[in-house]
Scaffold this active site. Sequence first.
Site, PDB file in Angstrom:
ATOM      1  N   ALA A 127      81.225  43.546  70.534  1.00 31.30           N
ATOM      2  CA  ALA A 127      81.924  44.245  69.446  1.00 31.30           C
ATOM      3  C   ALA A 127      80.943  45.044  68.577  1.00 31.30           C
ATOM      4  CB  ALA A 127      82.677  43.239  68.590  1.00 31.30           C
ATOM      5  N   PRO A 128      81.355  46.238  68.130  1.00 30.69           N
ATOM      6  CA  PRO A 128      82.687  46.847  68.252  1.00 30.69           C
ATOM      7  C   PRO A 128      82.925  47.617  69.553  1.00 30.69           C
ATOM      8  CG  PRO A 128      81.302  48.203  66.860  1.00 30.69           C
ATOM      9  CD  PRO A 128      80.474  46.991  67.218  1.00 30.69           C
ATOM     10  N   GLY A 129      81.946  47.608  70.464  1.00 33.77           N
ATOM     11  CA  GLY A 129      82.189  48.177  71.783  1.00 33.77           C
ATOM     12  C   GLY A 129      81.491  49.492  72.078  1.00 33.77           C
TER      13      GLY A 129
ATOM     14  N   LYS B 243      78.298  50.172  72.833  1.00 35.00           N
ATOM     15  CA  LYS B 243      77.424  50.109  74.012  1.00 35.00           C
ATOM     16  C   LYS B 243      78.223  49.760  75.269  1.00 35.00           C
ATOM     17  CE  LYS B 243      73.490  48.814  71.118  1.00 35.00           C
ATOM     18  NZ  LYS B 243      74.287  48.566  69.887  1.00 35.00           N
TER      19      LYS B 243
ATOM     20  N   ASP C 178      82.773  38.724  73.018  1.00 33.27           N
ATOM     21  CA  ASP C 178      82.408  38.623  71.610  1.00 33.27           C
ATOM     22  C   ASP C 178      83.083  37.386  71.039  1.00 33.27           C
ATOM     23  OD1 ASP C 178      80.902  40.604  69.589  1.00 33.27           O
ATOM     24  OD2 ASP C 178      82.422  39.458  68.497  1.00 33.27           O
TER      25      ASP C 178
ATOM     26  N   CYS D 100      69.200  45.395  65.935  1.00 35.94           N
ATOM     27  CA  CYS D 100      69.019  46.462  64.942  1.00 35.94           C
ATOM     28  C   CYS D 100      68.220  45.889  63.766  1.00 35.94           C
ATOM     29  CB  CYS D 100      70.343  47.065  64.494  1.00 35.94           C
ATOM     30  SG  CYS D 100      71.550  45.872  63.888  1.00 35.94           S
TER      31      CYS D 100
END
Length: 432
Positions: free
Chosen positions: A254-256, A258, A275, A373
């Site tokens: 999520a959120p999708g 990648k 997820d 990240c």
Amino acid sequence: MNTRAIAARALQRVSYQGESLTEVLQHASIQNLTARDQAWVRHVCFGAVRWHGRLGAILRELLDKAIKASDKDIECLLRLGLYQIIYQRTPDHAAVSETVQATKALKKVWAGSLVNGVLRRFLREQEAILAKADQVESAQYSFPTWLAERLKQAWPEDWQTIMRASNEHPPLSLRVNPLVASRVQYLERLQQAEIVAEPWPQTEMGIHLPEALTVTELPDFAKGAFSVQDAAAQQAAHLLDCQANMRVLDACAAPGGKTCHLLERYPNIDLWALDNSAKRTQQVYENLTRLNLTAKVKVADASDLATWWDGQSFERILLDAPCSATGVIRRHPDIKLLRKKTDIATLQQQQARLLQALWQVLKPGGQLLYATCSILPEENNLQIEQFLQTQPDARVKQIEATWGRALSVGRQILPGEQGMDGFYYALLEKAA
């Protein structure tokens, strides 16, 4: 309802009730405003959160005593007024009078004289107050002290650049869907719509827009022509080199973004997307539907194999691990308020647990791409170093790239480098 009062209440929920800025901005009181007023509330809330530390230091100079907990909406209103004067260059009289007016909408008429006095004093003594507030490092960079210390330790040559870049407005980055149009074709489409755009040189399908627009203002969003995704996040699909008919797992999907990029780049793979959040998994479905893509989507904790795994190994795994998100503060400034020092150790344990579990379902000769990240070494190269000590069949595959910098293991992009978000990647191969 008064837009400043709505913004003050939204800011209060983020700053003092620990709610996510993104979720607060979805609240009905904001969604019911006109598009113009929604944009204004969004802008001032993002700005006041981004400069929360500095605005707090300024208020401490201006107030004789702290505002009590039951009146934090008034403190937030003052933060918004100061933000407008300092950063928006709103005319002084408008910033003061309209902020005072908002006290009535908050049903705290008594606060009108306080707001008026504080803002007018700031206008009179602005230079001296800013100079005094900025003597405190946490105010100058508007970063929590614990995180500033971590960054100094991790990046002694870069910490100031990181904090400055994290306080800047991020560019709007798109990823063109090659199943709908080539990058050149979509750039021409934007040109026809008189929208300024240019290709991201570090990406295959990335486009950079200097001016932020809403997705509905861009051509063919509903037709799946593009997705919003930073250039740093677009590296994942390129690094996880997939072949037709491979069984591929996106473990924390999520959120999708990648997930969809993998399917756009490798349309003939058998992709599983997991997820552990049902709410966030809904976003994966929505993105797949808009882009006309198909994956096996499950709500599951990837580290708990018994709840989802069917016993067949994967040839490729993307582990975009839960992390501190310290590389994307420019997009989510509330991370500076919501993230706590104690969170890092908990996240490290979660990352280690996911790595250990997913390694078991990776086929010999297969590859696992670890991504975060984050810009904290303990979540990135130090995490992978530790993992390698426990897995004798794990090999590091060197990432050759024109972006980021090589670490002991993997590559790190720092916030703002080549215009990108902060991101870390490490590619591991399982011995055959």
